[in-house]
Design an enzyme around this catalytic site. Structure first.
Site, PDB file in Angstrom:
ATOM      1  CE  LYS A 113      -2.375  10.806   3.547  1.00 49.97           C
ATOM      2  NZ  LYS A 113      -2.994   9.976   2.489  1.00 49.97           N
ATOM      3  CE  LYS A 148     -13.864   6.427   1.151  1.00 49.27           C
ATOM      4  NZ  LYS A 148     -13.052   6.504   2.387  1.00 49.27           N
ATOM      5  CE  LYS A 193      -6.235  14.116   0.769  1.00 55.21           C
ATOM      6  NZ  LYS A 193      -6.157  13.018  -0.175  1.00 55.21           N
ATOM      7  NE  ARG A 194      -3.716   9.819  10.455  1.00 52.63           N
ATOM      8  CZ  ARG A 194      -3.528   8.991  11.481  1.00 52.63           C
ATOM      9  NH1 ARG A 194      -4.475   8.130  11.837  1.00 52.63           N
ATOM     10  NH2 ARG A 194      -2.423   9.027  12.182  1.00 52.63           N
ATOM     11  CG  HIS A 225      -1.993  -0.985   1.223  1.00 51.62           C
ATOM     12  ND1 HIS A 225      -3.261  -0.745   0.741  1.00 51.62           N
ATOM     13  CD2 HIS A 225      -1.992  -2.260   1.639  1.00 51.62           C
ATOM     14  CE1 HIS A 225      -3.994  -1.838   0.880  1.00 51.62           C
ATOM     15  NE2 HIS A 225      -3.237  -2.778   1.424  1.00 51.62           N
ATOM     16  CB  THR A 244      -9.928   5.165  -0.888  1.00 52.33           C
ATOM     17  OG1 THR A 244      -9.404   5.496   0.406  1.00 52.33           O
ATOM     18  CG2 THR A 244      -9.231   3.930  -1.407  1.00 52.33           C
TER      19      THR A 244
HETATM   20  C1  Z15 Z   1      -2.370   3.549   4.808  1.00 47.13           C
HETATM   21  O1  Z15 Z   1      -3.542   4.095   5.139  1.00 47.13           O
HETATM   22  C2  Z15 Z   1      -1.972   3.450   3.481  1.00 47.13           C
HETATM   23  C3  Z15 Z   1      -0.777   2.864   3.190  1.00 47.13           C
HETATM   24  C4  Z15 Z   1       0.033   2.372   4.200  1.00 47.13           C
HETATM   25  O2  Z15 Z   1       1.199   1.792   3.923  1.00 47.13           O
HETATM   26  C5  Z15 Z   1      -0.372   2.480   5.520  1.00 47.13           C
HETATM   27 CL1  Z15 Z   1       0.633   1.870   6.751  1.00 47.13          CL
HETATM   28  C6  Z15 Z   1      -1.562   3.060   5.830  1.00 47.13           C
HETATM   29  C7  Z15 Z   1      -2.904   3.945   2.418  1.00 47.13           C
HETATM   30  C8  Z15 Z   1      -2.257   4.700   1.286  1.00 47.13           C
HETATM   31  O3  Z15 Z   1      -1.566   5.810   1.777  1.00 47.13           O
HETATM   32  C9  Z15 Z   1      -3.331   5.165   0.324  1.00 47.13           C
HETATM   33  O4  Z15 Z   1      -2.768   5.800  -0.803  1.00 47.13           O
HETATM   34  C10 Z15 Z   1      -4.180   3.985  -0.152  1.00 47.13           C
HETATM   35  O5  Z15 Z   1      -5.282   4.437  -0.895  1.00 47.13           O
HETATM   36  C11 Z15 Z   1      -4.674   3.195   1.034  1.00 47.13           C
HETATM   37  O6  Z15 Z   1      -3.610   2.818   1.879  1.00 47.13           O
HETATM   38  C12 Z15 Z   1      -5.413   1.940   0.623  1.00 47.13           C
HETATM   39  O7  Z15 Z   1      -4.675   1.205  -0.308  1.00 47.13           O
END
Ligand code: Z15
Length: 831
Positions: free
Chosen positions: A563, A669, A557-558, A366, A665
């Protein structure tokens, strides 16, 4: 029919009269309250039980069908499931939302008020955990046999408040009033072992074996939540493990008078499922975290072996019964654990066990961010999992033999691919373990998968190109359109029928209505009403008045430097400076809405929040602004808050540095709910632009190759500062202390970072971003043009349903098929 029969079948009925009867019964018998004494919390719980009763028949029918059939079951292993509130979603999926709203209205109650009583299970940080929740929804809707396995954290993601514009954290006591959606299954408790040492022994067949003598044992108790699909009978299971002590009291210690010592074991054990680590994409390397990972993974694999046994399937066929997906490397220890279970406990020979293991696991990556890649220092790993370290050494030896044969003499490659990092202090590399032990490796968007192949996992791609594939993320339209945006749902269903909810590609049918002025007016009214609702909510909660006709420009978002929430902040200041320079300037009014949590230990992210709130404190009250700009930071962004925000957005901010956001994601939305995107060519933004067409997307900024090239050529952000007047004025204003009551030191770390390092290229992208935002403002002034673009964005969002994503996983990785469920009758259940 006996009396009992009648009661039980009423409990399965979806008829409004029966709903009302059950609701009032549950209020009395579960909550112990009369309507006169009951508050909304009581009514919420009574309604939750009413709905839960109606899930049971489907859940039992599903379990019974799965037990009697041999079909492959997907086991989704994830340290996070960010489910969001269950009640509204279950009402939608059961098809009784409107009936229920009417039923409670007849009792003088408002369904929305009751829904907001639910404390959401925030068992995740952000995208990764929410993706798991969307996948679980789609698996059930597609009637695919599936189990979600994770941890039942007692405290989920912290609750965020703002104190003087700074983030403050409060513990999330989500279980405080009980959880009506789960059922504990103590009869399926498993033991999980930790620490100690190993020894060799010779078995009856004179074979050399290894015995693990652990230092302690913890119990894993499954807590199950039914996950109902949309308008189907399938109710899959989310199985979350709670840690308990093997013995509550150590009676030896207790009898010796050491009362405190007697309970420490209990406390230490229960710590394993106590709290979710609040870091997103930042590896902390904490021992408790490794223990959590092993705890839930071992429990889950033991559970699968139990299921196999009751079905009478030999362990040699494990991979035919289960497809086990690793959601990032968090559960990657599963590769070594399944080997241990098969070799040490089920006495399989190594090669057979390895074949089963590789055929069972798939690994989803991810992130490309190096700081998110998990590694465990060898001494720590040895201390927690001594037997697994031996197994990993053995996997590594055999794996490196294979690499040596393929890439003769390439010592550096060997060092890079080794499961052990030996460059300094030694570490176990979890991504390498996941790759070695999986038959399938995937990224989460086209660009991300390409970058994995070229960069982060290049060596593994060159060894096993056939293992790699892309699975672009998606989100569930049930929660993110039907539940979150009832007005839009009504308009779309009136126009197209209801088929789109399970087949989101049908939204293309909206394209035919773009030239219909009446349809556009209705579309615009839906958005306007949603904006008015959010404005009222913001005023109520934060005391800030909002103009619903301004552009709702949203970034939720976080909070992360990559970001680039601070890039949006620079833009706000640029607009503010324009007003100050020219008070009568004709600016399109905007409301900037931010939301998101910062990891508690992430100083720069917390400073970014402070910067945004500090800008708001100035801009929101400066009379010269005359309500043309408003800046809102909504505290505690969560699934619940997201459901209010996405439907009200005009503009979706997706402005990460190209090559950094694996997918995103939230971008999907927003698109589904008819927001336009301003975005970089990063993650799934690229695919969103492909779907909607460049003319319906606001693109800006450097591309990934441009970012790489600029980085390689020696990026000097100061040059951009010197060259751009607008940029210089913005930075200087922050640096002067203007937003911090004259305290020039407050934002200095942020300003200096931008001027001297700027690892995420904000200054390089600033001019392009501002120019693109000017284009946004000018398009917005043509309301009809904006609405056309918004309709086309929704119409072309079908690709981003998680149903599409899950079908691809099923076909290309899991080999799983749908198993429709026949509802068991009362007689079936009782005979
Ligand atoms: C996280 O929320 C995501 C990746 C990670 O390695 C960790 Cl530890 C947490 C996110 C990505 O930042 C995001 O771009 C992606 O859409 C999401 O995972 C689901 O794949």
């Amino acid at each position: 029919m006996t009396n009992t029969d009648r009661r039980v079948s009423e409990r399965a009925s979806l008829d409004k009269r029966d709903l009302r009867r059950s609701f009032l019964d549950n209020l009395l018998y579960v909550q112990g309250k009369f309507p006169k004494l009951a508050n909304n919390a009581d009514y919420y719980l009574a309604l939750a039980h009413t709905v839960r009763d109606r899930l049971m028949q489907r859940w039992i029918s599903t379990a019974s069908a799965y037990t009697s059939q041999a079909s492959r079951t997907v086991c989704y292993l994830s340290a996070e499931f960010l489910m969001g509130p269950h009640l509204g979603n279950n009402l939608i999926n059961l098809g009784i939302y409107d009936e229920t709203a009417k039923m409670v209205a007849e009792l003088g109650l408002d369904l929305e008020d009751l829904l907001y009583q639910e404390e959401e299970p925030g068992l995740g940080n952000g995208g990764l955990g929410r993706l798991a929740a969307c996948f679980i929804d789609s698996l059930a809707t597609l009637e695919v046999p599936a189990l979600g396995y994770g941890i039942r954290y007692e405290y989920g993601i912290f609750h965020q408040t703002l104190v003087d514009g700074w983030q403050a954290e409060k513990t999330d006591k989500w279980l405080r009033y009980g959880n009506p959606w789960e059922i504990a299954r103590p009869e399926w408790t498993v033991e999980i072992r930790f620490g100690g040492h190993t020894e060799q022994y010779v078995d009856e067949q004179q074979r050399l074996r290894v015995r693990w003598l652990p230092a302690r044992v913890v119990l894993g108790v499954p807590h199950d939540t039914p996950i109902l699909g949309y308008h189907v009978n399938t109710a899959n299971t989310l199985r979350l493990w709670k840690a308990e002590a093997a013995e509550s009291f150590d009676f030896g210690q207790f009898n010796r008078g050491d009362y405190a010592g007697a309970v420490t074991q209990k406390i230490v054990s229960e710590n394993l499922s106590k709290v979710l680590y609040p870091n997103d994409e930042q590896e902390a390397g904490k021992e408790l975290r490794l223990q959590q990972q092993y705890f839930f993974v071992s429990a889950s694999l033991q559970d699968m072996l139990r299921i196999l046994k009751i079905q009478g399937v030999p362990v040699e066929n494990f991979h035919e019964k289960f497809a086990v997906q690793l959601n990032d490397t968090h559960p990657a220890i599963g590769v070594a654990e399944l080997m241990r279970l098969l070799v040490d406990e089920h006495l399989l020979v190594w090669d057979t066990a390895w074949d089963i293991t590789c055929k069972s696991f798939g690994y989803t990556n991810h992130t490309l961010m190096p700081e998110a890649l998990e590694r465990w220092s060898l001494p720590l790993f040895q201390r927690v999992l001594p037997r697994h370290l031996e197994i990993i050494y053995e996997i590594n030896a055999r794996f490196l033999d294979q690499v040596r044969l393929r890439f003769f003499g390439d010592e550096q490659r060997l060092a890079r691919m080794s499961l052990i990092d030996e460059h300094g202090p030694r570490y176990v590399r979890m991504a390498n373990l996941a790759c070695a032990g999986s038959h399938a490796i995937n990224g989460v968007a086209d660009l991300h998968t390409e970058l994995l192949k070229q960069d982060v996992l290049k060596d593994f791609y060159e060894l096993w190109p056939e293992k790699f594939s892309n699975k672009t993320n998606g989100v569930t339209p049930r929660r993110w359109i039907v539940l979150a945006n009832p007005r839009l749902t009504a308009l779309i269903s009136e126009t197209l029928g209801e088929g789109w909810i399970k087949d989101l590609g049908q939204l293309r049918g909206l394209e035919r209505h773009v030239e219909n002025a009446d349809f556009r007016a209705r579309w615009a009214k839906v958005k306007r009403d949603n904006k008015a609702d959010l404005a009222a909510h913001i005023t109520r909660r934060l005391g800030i008045s909002i103009n619903p006709d301004s552009i709702f420009d949203v970034q939720v978002k976080r909070i992360h430097e990559y970001k680039r929430q601070h890039l949006a902040a620079l833009h706000i200041i640029a607009l503010y400076l324009r007003i100050k320079a020219n008070p009568n300037i004709d600016l399109t009014p905007r409301t900037f809405i931010f939301g998101g949590k910062a990891a508690p230990g992430y100083f720069m992210a917390k400073l970014m929040i402070k910067l945004i709130t500090a800008i708001g404190d100035v801009v929101n009250v400066d009379p010269a602004v005359r309500d043309r700009l408003k800046v809102v930071f909504m505290p505690n962004f969560s699934v619940t808050n997201g459901q209010r925000i996405y439907p009200a957005a005009d503009l979706s901010e997706q402005i990460s540095t190209a090559g950094k956001e694996a997918s995103g994601t939230g971008n999907m939305k927003f698109q589904m709910n008819g927001a336009l995107t301003i975005g970089t060519m990063d993650g799934a933004n690229i695919e969103i632009q492909q779907e909607v067409g460049a003319e319906n997307f606001f693109q800006f900024g450097l591309s990934t190759p441009e970012v790489y090239a600029l980085g390689a050529s020696g990026y000097r952000p100061m040059e951009y500062y010197q060259r751009s007047d607008a940029l210089r004025e913005v930075i200087d204003l922050i640096a002067s202390g203007f937003f911090s009551r004259g305290d020039a030191s407050l934002f200095k770390p942020l300003v200096d970072n931008l001027l001297y390092h700027d690892p995420y290229f904000l200054l390089a992208d600033f001019d392009s971003y501002v120019a693109c935002q000017d284009e946004v403002a000018s398009v917005y002034r043509d309301a009809d043009r904006w609405t056309r673009m918004a309709i086309l964005n929704s119409a072309r969002s079908g690709k981003f349903s998680s149903d599409r994503t899950i079908l691809q996983y099923c076909d290309e990785i899991w080999g799983a098929k749908s198993v429709p469920i026949r509802l068991l009758t009362q007689e079936d259940v009782e005979s």
